[in-house]
Design a protein around this motif. Structure first.
Motif, PDB file in Angstrom:
ATOM      1  N   PRO A   1       0.743  -1.541  -0.096  1.00  0.00           N
ATOM      2  CA  PRO A   1      -0.370  -0.253  -0.079  1.00  0.00           C
ATOM      3  C   PRO A   1       1.011   0.772   0.059  1.00  0.00           C
ATOM      4  CG  PRO A   1      -0.871  -1.830   1.356  1.00  0.00           C
ATOM      5  CD  PRO A   1       0.108  -2.098   1.015  1.00  0.00           C
ATOM      6  N   THR A   2       2.299   1.584   0.690  1.00  0.00           N
ATOM      7  CA  THR A   2       2.397   2.447   0.841  1.00  0.00           C
ATOM      8  C   THR A   2       3.865   2.976  -0.568  1.00  0.00           C
ATOM      9  OG1 THR A   2       3.257   1.651   2.985  1.00  0.00           O
ATOM     10  CG2 THR A   2       5.174   3.403   2.307  1.00  0.00           C
ATOM     11  N   SER A   3       3.874   1.440  -1.082  1.00  0.00           N
ATOM     12  CA  SER A   3       4.903   1.662  -2.095  1.00  0.00           C
ATOM     13  C   SER A   3       3.163   2.183  -3.439  1.00  0.00           C
ATOM     14  CB  SER A   3       5.142   0.425  -3.264  1.00  0.00           C
ATOM     15  OG  SER A   3       5.687  -0.401  -2.588  1.00  0.00           O
ATOM     16  N   ALA A   4       2.259   1.568  -3.160  1.00  0.00           N
ATOM     17  CA  ALA A   4       1.166   1.933  -4.576  1.00  0.00           C
ATOM     18  C   ALA A   4       0.768   3.838  -4.178  1.00  0.00           C
ATOM     19  CB  ALA A   4       0.292   1.449  -4.307  1.00  0.00           C
ATOM     20  N   GLU A   5       0.705   4.163  -3.161  1.00  0.00           N
ATOM     21  CA  GLU A   5       0.111   5.210  -2.822  1.00  0.00           C
ATOM     22  C   GLU A   5       1.789   6.492  -3.242  1.00  0.00           C
ATOM     23  OE1 GLU A   5      -1.347   6.407   0.982  1.00  0.00           O
ATOM     24  OE2 GLU A   5      -1.092   8.920   0.654  1.00  0.00           O
ATOM     25  N   ARG A   6       2.977   5.611  -3.028  1.00  0.00           N
ATOM     26  CA  ARG A   6       3.957   7.187  -3.583  1.00  0.00           C
ATOM     27  C   ARG A   6       4.038   6.407  -5.107  1.00  0.00           C
ATOM     28  NH1 ARG A   6       9.384   6.194  -5.102  1.00  0.00           N
ATOM     29  NH2 ARG A   6       9.271   4.077  -5.250  1.00  0.00           N
ATOM     30  N   GLU A   7       3.920   5.759  -6.333  1.00  0.00           N
ATOM     31  CA  GLU A   7       3.750   5.635  -7.464  1.00  0.00           C
ATOM     32  C   GLU A   7       3.168   5.921  -7.596  1.00  0.00           C
ATOM     33  OE1 GLU A   7       4.946   1.496  -7.479  1.00  0.00           O
ATOM     34  OE2 GLU A   7       7.095   1.359  -6.852  1.00  0.00           O
ATOM     35  N   ILE A   8       2.035   5.640  -7.523  1.00  0.00           N
ATOM     36  CA  ILE A   8       0.468   6.908  -8.232  1.00  0.00           C
ATOM     37  C   ILE A   8       0.491   7.943  -8.071  1.00  0.00           C
ATOM     38  CG2 ILE A   8      -1.975   7.444  -8.188  1.00  0.00           C
ATOM     39  CD1 ILE A   8      -2.319   4.126  -6.850  1.00  0.00           C
ATOM     40  N   GLY A   9       1.253   8.967  -6.613  1.00  0.00           N
ATOM     41  CA  GLY A   9       1.366   9.942  -6.828  1.00  0.00           C
ATOM     42  C   GLY A   9       2.366  10.500  -8.075  1.00  0.00           C
ATOM     43  N   LEU A  10       4.115   9.588  -7.876  1.00  0.00           N
ATOM     44  CA  LEU A  10       4.641   9.712  -9.417  1.00  0.00           C
ATOM     45  C   LEU A  10       4.244   9.920 -10.309  1.00  0.00           C
ATOM     46  CD1 LEU A  10       8.064   7.914  -7.618  1.00  0.00           C
ATOM     47  CD2 LEU A  10       7.742  10.385  -7.909  1.00  0.00           C
ATOM     48  N   PHE A  11       3.254   9.059 -10.659  1.00  0.00           N
ATOM     49  CA  PHE A  11       3.055   8.947 -12.027  1.00  0.00           C
ATOM     50  C   PHE A  11       1.989   9.572 -12.583  1.00  0.00           C
ATOM     51  CE2 PHE A  11       6.495   6.220 -12.341  1.00  0.00           C
ATOM     52  CZ  PHE A  11       6.949   5.575 -13.279  1.00  0.00           C
ATOM     53  N   PHE A  12       0.968  10.122 -11.615  1.00  0.00           N
ATOM     54  CA  PHE A  12      -0.662  10.157 -11.733  1.00  0.00           C
ATOM     55  C   PHE A  12      -0.027  12.177 -11.242  1.00  0.00           C
ATOM     56  CE2 PHE A  12      -0.511   6.322 -13.512  1.00  0.00           C
ATOM     57  CZ  PHE A  12      -0.949   6.846 -14.647  1.00  0.00           C
ATOM     58  N   LYS A  13       0.436  12.130 -10.888  1.00  0.00           N
ATOM     59  CA  LYS A  13       0.216  13.606  -9.966  1.00  0.00           C
ATOM     60  C   LYS A  13      -0.442  14.905 -10.423  1.00  0.00           C
ATOM     61  CE  LYS A  13       4.077  15.535 -10.251  1.00  0.00           C
ATOM     62  NZ  LYS A  13       5.831  15.440 -10.019  1.00  0.00           N
TER      63      LYS A  13
END
Ligand code: RTP
Ligand code: MG
Length: 148
Positions: free
Chosen positions: A120-132
């Protein structure tokens, strides 16, 4: 609803596997809430794979993921993070079970077709990075009433 970040890597795009991969997650019952074909700038690749910075394969990993367009996606559904990882199969395709994406389409660890968030931590971080910039699309689907 839980969300995860999935990405068809440059080898999957070049091998015309986008449709096959999208179809698997659609048929499973997950909902696509974000998608884009994009080239990854080196800085984004280094940040995305930051946990592997000290690993000997880091340079190759960044070179590979920036070598051609990727298809970045956000999927949502119950337990989607862990289930998507199961559907992807083991990191090294030689260990990935038949029926998984890497088991069916990959041969080597460096070109293993798909990325998926591992927690869940990675998912939130990666969605933030790519769909900012674009965010994701919240919408209801009637078919979900037949899934849940
Ligand atoms: P990913 O992050 O791409 O979804 O893959 P993963 O979680 O299954 O595996 P991870 O440990 O996060 O490794 C990231 C990517 O690095 C490449 N790798 N190469 N040469 C090697 O021994 C080696 N080990 C890992 C793989 O392409 C892996 O997907
Ligand atoms: Mg990983």
């Amino acid at each position: 609803m839980e969300k995860t970040f999935l990405m068809v890597k440059p080898d999957g795009v070049q091998r015309n596997l986008i449709g096959e991969i999208v179809a698997r997650f659609e048929r499973k019952g997950f909902q696509l809430v974000g998608a884009k074909l994009m080239s990854i700038p080196t800085e984004l690749a280094e940040e995305h794979y930051g946990e592997h910075k000290e690993r000997p394969f880091f340079g190759e990993l960044v070179d590979f993921i920036t070598s051609g367009p990727v298809f970045a996606m956000v999927w949502q559904g119950e337990n989607v993070i862990a289930t998507a990882r199961q559907m992807m199969g083991a990191t090294n395709p030689k260990d990935a079970a038949p029926g998984t994406i890497r088991g069916d389409f990959g041969l080597t660890v460096g070109k293993n077709v798909i990325h998926g968030s591992d927690s869940p931590t990675s998912a939130e971080r990666e969605i933030g990075l790519f769909f900012k910039d674009t965010g994701v699309v919240e919408y209801s689907k009637l078919v979900n009433e037949w899934i849940y």
